[in-house]
Design a protein around this motif. Sequence first.
Motif, PDB file in Angstrom:
ATOM      1  N   LEU A   1       0.857  -1.190   0.000  1.00  0.00           N
ATOM      2  CA  LEU A   1       0.000   0.000   0.000  1.00  0.00           C
ATOM      3  C   LEU A   1       0.888   1.233   0.000  1.00  0.00           C
ATOM      4  N   SER A   2       0.626   2.169  -0.907  1.00  0.00           N
ATOM      5  CA  SER A   2       1.373   3.417  -0.970  1.00  0.00           C
ATOM      6  C   SER A   2       0.400   4.579  -1.074  1.00  0.00           C
ATOM      7  N   VAL A   3       0.674   5.641  -0.307  1.00  0.00           N
ATOM      8  CA  VAL A   3      -0.148   6.852  -0.316  1.00  0.00           C
ATOM      9  C   VAL A   3       0.763   8.033  -0.610  1.00  0.00           C
TER      10      VAL A   3
ATOM     11  N   ALA B   1      -7.357  12.450   3.444  1.00  0.00           N
ATOM     12  CA  ALA B   1      -7.594  13.826   3.009  1.00  0.00           C
ATOM     13  C   ALA B   1      -7.545  13.897   1.481  1.00  0.00           C
ATOM     14  N   ARG B   2      -8.205  14.893   0.917  1.00  0.00           N
ATOM     15  CA  ARG B   2      -8.317  14.978  -0.533  1.00  0.00           C
ATOM     16  C   ARG B   2      -6.971  15.129  -1.223  1.00  0.00           C
ATOM     17  N   GLU B   3      -6.013  15.770  -0.539  1.00  0.00           N
ATOM     18  CA  GLU B   3      -4.716  15.971  -1.180  1.00  0.00           C
ATOM     19  C   GLU B   3      -3.831  14.727  -1.156  1.00  0.00           C
ATOM     20  N   LEU B   4      -4.250  13.688  -0.450  1.00  0.00           N
ATOM     21  CA  LEU B   4      -3.502  12.432  -0.413  1.00  0.00           C
ATOM     22  C   LEU B   4      -4.124  11.446  -1.398  1.00  0.00           C
ATOM     23  N   ARG B   5      -3.257  10.673  -2.090  1.00  0.00           N
ATOM     24  CA  ARG B   5      -3.737   9.738  -3.116  1.00  0.00           C
ATOM     25  C   ARG B   5      -3.206   8.337  -2.866  1.00  0.00           C
ATOM     26  N   LEU B   6      -4.121   7.362  -2.902  1.00  0.00           N
ATOM     27  CA  LEU B   6      -3.726   5.961  -2.845  1.00  0.00           C
ATOM     28  C   LEU B   6      -3.198   5.570  -4.219  1.00  0.00           C
ATOM     29  N   THR B   7      -1.902   5.314  -4.327  1.00  0.00           N
ATOM     30  CA  THR B   7      -1.280   5.090  -5.630  1.00  0.00           C
ATOM     31  C   THR B   7      -0.948   3.634  -5.909  1.00  0.00           C
ATOM     32  N   GLN B   8      -0.984   2.790  -4.875  1.00  0.00           N
ATOM     33  CA  GLN B   8      -0.574   1.401  -5.072  1.00  0.00           C
ATOM     34  C   GLN B   8      -1.138   0.549  -3.958  1.00  0.00           C
ATOM     35  N   GLY B   9      -1.466  -0.716  -4.275  1.00  0.00           N
ATOM     36  CA  GLY B   9      -1.848  -1.670  -3.252  1.00  0.00           C
ATOM     37  C   GLY B   9      -3.339  -1.931  -3.169  1.00  0.00           C
ATOM     38  N   GLN B  10      -3.712  -2.804  -2.243  1.00  0.00           N
ATOM     39  CA  GLN B  10      -5.089  -3.239  -2.060  1.00  0.00           C
ATOM     40  C   GLN B  10      -5.429  -3.229  -0.579  1.00  0.00           C
ATOM     41  N   LEU B  11      -6.721  -3.011  -0.284  1.00  0.00           N
ATOM     42  CA  LEU B  11      -7.264  -3.119   1.064  1.00  0.00           C
ATOM     43  C   LEU B  11      -8.358  -4.182   1.053  1.00  0.00           C
ATOM     44  N   HIS B  12      -8.294  -5.126   1.992  1.00  0.00           N
ATOM     45  CA  HIS B  12      -9.317  -6.168   2.083  1.00  0.00           C
ATOM     46  C   HIS B  12      -9.792  -6.283   3.526  1.00  0.00           C
ATOM     47  N   LEU B  13     -11.088  -6.341   3.720  1.00  0.00           N
ATOM     48  CA  LEU B  13     -11.670  -6.586   5.032  1.00  0.00           C
ATOM     49  C   LEU B  13     -12.600  -7.781   4.913  1.00  0.00           C
ATOM     50  N   GLN B  14     -12.259  -8.871   5.622  1.00  0.00           N
ATOM     51  CA  GLN B  14     -13.039 -10.107   5.555  1.00  0.00           C
ATOM     52  C   GLN B  14     -13.271 -10.529   4.102  1.00  0.00           C
TER      53      GLN B  14
END
Length: 290
Positions: free
Chosen positions: A1-3, A50-63
């Motif tokens: 995960l990269s932000v 926050a709007r100025e931060l961007r998720l650029t890579q990776g995945q999030l999984h919950l259950q």
Amino acid sequence: LSVALPAGADRSHAVQEVSLALHAGETLCVVGESGSGKSVLAMSVMGLLARELRLTQGQLHLQQESLTEASPARWRALRGRAMGMVFQEPMTALNPVMRVGDQVSEALPPGLDRKESRARVMEVLEAVKIRNPERVYNLYPHECSGGMGQRIMIAMMLVPEPKLLIADEPTSALDVTVRMQVLAILDDLVSRRGLGLMFISHDLNLVATFCDRVLIMYAGRIVELRCSYDPESLRGANAARRVKGTVHWVSAAHAVDAEVRLYDRLFNSEDPEEGGRDPLGDLKIGRAHV
């Protein structure tokens, strides 16, 4: 995960190439100095970047559900239900013009009458060791101490019985005695309810006897991962150096590979004697199953 951080920041990413998993009934402590990316990691998990931060890579999984492309409506459905967050300053998170009981009641599922709602609120207030919950029910936030305010926040997060609870430095503004009481409450809730707890702190001594794993971040990266907390080993020559009383973690991220494999064997094994964990309630971030 990269932000990614906005242009002109002191570095390119607030969080960079972080991979981890949190299991049901486990406490993971994320430790690091101010600005290391701990809170951004937590906000990423909650979908509150926050709007100025961007998720650029990776995945999030919950259950086993992917959250990376989840709609705003889906995030709203999950927050406060499947996942909850306790913030650092309870008095800034609580509504100053609403009584405690009314605020905790807002987290209840719809359809309960007033009597059922009050009974459920009393139950969770007792669960977080609040004395005389009948009196506290009718208080305003400014009439509560800092420790009681933090317990009220924890109670609000427990009402919907989430699978994941994130606590972002919830004890930093409390005195030592109250701090240990809040930690004991969280530890007891993890044991009894089987939720996964991500506890964020900058104090290694605080988490010494509290967590199953310690994950140390520096400049947005994971630099240490310990399955069993040992303060002396974490303070070794290759692990940390002290500058003006602050621990700065300087070891390379690749140094955790062996411990990643060890954790994977201990927690993901099908053999009960190997320490396998129930995968329900898992939170997985990034590529690796750490």
